[in-house]
Design an enzyme around this catalytic site. Structure first.
Site, PDB file in Angstrom:
ATOM      1  N   ILE A 204     -71.351  65.173 -73.838  1.00  0.00           N
ATOM      2  CA  ILE A 204     -70.427  65.104 -74.204  1.00  0.00           C
ATOM      3  C   ILE A 204     -70.645  65.312 -75.864  1.00  0.00           C
ATOM      4  O   ILE A 204     -71.196  64.613 -76.520  1.00  0.00           O
ATOM      5  CB  ILE A 204     -69.282  64.147 -74.046  1.00  0.00           C
TER       6      ILE A 204
ATOM      7  N   HIS B 129     -68.528  76.769 -66.013  1.00  0.00           N
ATOM      8  CA  HIS B 129     -68.084  75.807 -65.178  1.00  0.00           C
ATOM      9  C   HIS B 129     -67.700  76.274 -63.622  1.00  0.00           C
ATOM     10  O   HIS B 129     -67.058  77.556 -63.432  1.00  0.00           O
ATOM     11  CB  HIS B 129     -66.930  75.168 -65.455  1.00  0.00           C
TER      12      HIS B 129
HETATM   13  C1  GRF Z   1     -73.848  75.281 -62.995  1.00  0.00           C
HETATM   14  O1  GRF Z   1     -72.916  74.898 -61.551  1.00  0.00           O
HETATM   15  C2  GRF Z   1     -72.899  75.204 -63.935  1.00  0.00           C
HETATM   16  O2  GRF Z   1     -71.721  75.931 -63.764  1.00  0.00           O
HETATM   17  C3  GRF Z   1     -72.555  73.657 -64.189  1.00  0.00           C
HETATM   18  O3  GRF Z   1     -73.825  73.210 -64.121  1.00  0.00           O
HETATM   19  C4  GRF Z   1     -74.446  73.768 -63.089  1.00  0.00           C
HETATM   20  C5  GRF Z   1     -75.884  73.956 -63.923  1.00  0.00           C
HETATM   21  O4  GRF Z   1     -76.697  74.603 -63.143  1.00  0.00           O
HETATM   22  N1  GRF Z   1     -71.915  73.348 -65.735  1.00  0.00           N
HETATM   23  P1  GRF Z   1     -78.229  75.471 -63.536  1.00  0.00           P
HETATM   24  O5  GRF Z   1     -78.737  74.206 -64.400  1.00  0.00           O
HETATM   25  O6  GRF Z   1     -77.795  76.341 -64.512  1.00  0.00           O
HETATM   26  O7  GRF Z   1     -78.946  76.026 -62.429  1.00  0.00           O
END
Ligand code: GRF
Length: 196
Positions: free
Chosen positions: A95, A112
């Site tokens: 954060i 997200h």
């Molecule tokens: C993804 O699902 C993203 O949306 C979320 O965290 C995850 C990260 O996955 N914020 P990666 O490290 O990009 O494989």
């Protein structure tokens, strides 16, 4: 062609979205270049990919800094060193202090794995299953100081199927994330999406 936007990606783990952005940016017509990858965890698998791809990397742990603000000041100095125009958060699990987040408003994106404003925070795929919704997806949004908030740039949808678990749903959403994030970054880098 106008100059490509200089983009840093912040990660904490696997880095599959980072990889999708790096691969998209290999296209000579892509309007952004990835100039650095920062992780707050030295064991992020994504770091190794970036390193092998020849992209500058940096690592620092918040545990080595006396406060959230001091850590974010360090991140800022890394970004300054790369002369960054835009920041993409890709599974970055820290954060931000309000001054840092405020400084990057309009220049920082996040992805997200839910259709925001639904299912903010942790385990959004499990939240979607628990809520019994028939579709979910992913959202690329502007980062504002409030967590998992900020206007949407792009969403992609997937069905939630009978028998889905958080893992099967996450895998279906991830495929769409890897399409959505490069598309959203391209829109921002071309000036087609702006924080109003
Ligand atoms: C993804 O699902 C993203 O949306 C979320 O965290 C995850 C990260 O996955 N914020 P990666 O490290 O990009 O494989």
């Amino acid at each position: 062609m106008t100059a490509k936007k200089r983009v840093a990606i912040l990660i904490s783990g696997r880095g599959s979205n980072m990889t999708a952005l790096v691969e998209a940016a290999r296209d000579p017509g892509f309007p952004a270049e990835i100039v650095g990858v920062f992780s707050n965890r030295a064991d992020s698998p994504g770091l190794q990919y970036a390193w092998l791809a020849g992209i500058p990397t940096a690592v620092a742990s918040h545990k080595d800094f006396p406060s959230r603000e001091a850590f974010d000041d360090h991140v800022q100095s890394v970004l300054d060193g790369w002369n960054v125009d835009l920041v993409c958060l890709a599974g970055y699990m820290r954060i931000f202090s309000t001054p840092f987040a405020s400084r990057w408003v309009g220049r920082m994106l996040n992805i997200h794995p839910s259709l925001l404003p639904l299912f903010k925070g942790l385990k959004p795929q499990q939240q979607a299953i628990d809520a019994g919704v028939s579709e979910s997806g992913c959202t690329v949004h502007w980062v504002i100081p409030e967590l998992d908030d900020g206007p949407t740039i792009l969403q992609r949808r997937v069905p939630v199927l009978p028998g889905d678990t958080a893992e099967t749903l996450a895998a279906r959403i991830l495929v769409e994330e890897h399409i959505a994030y490069p598309a959203a970054l391209a829109m921002v880098a071309r000036g087609e999406a702006k924080l109003s």
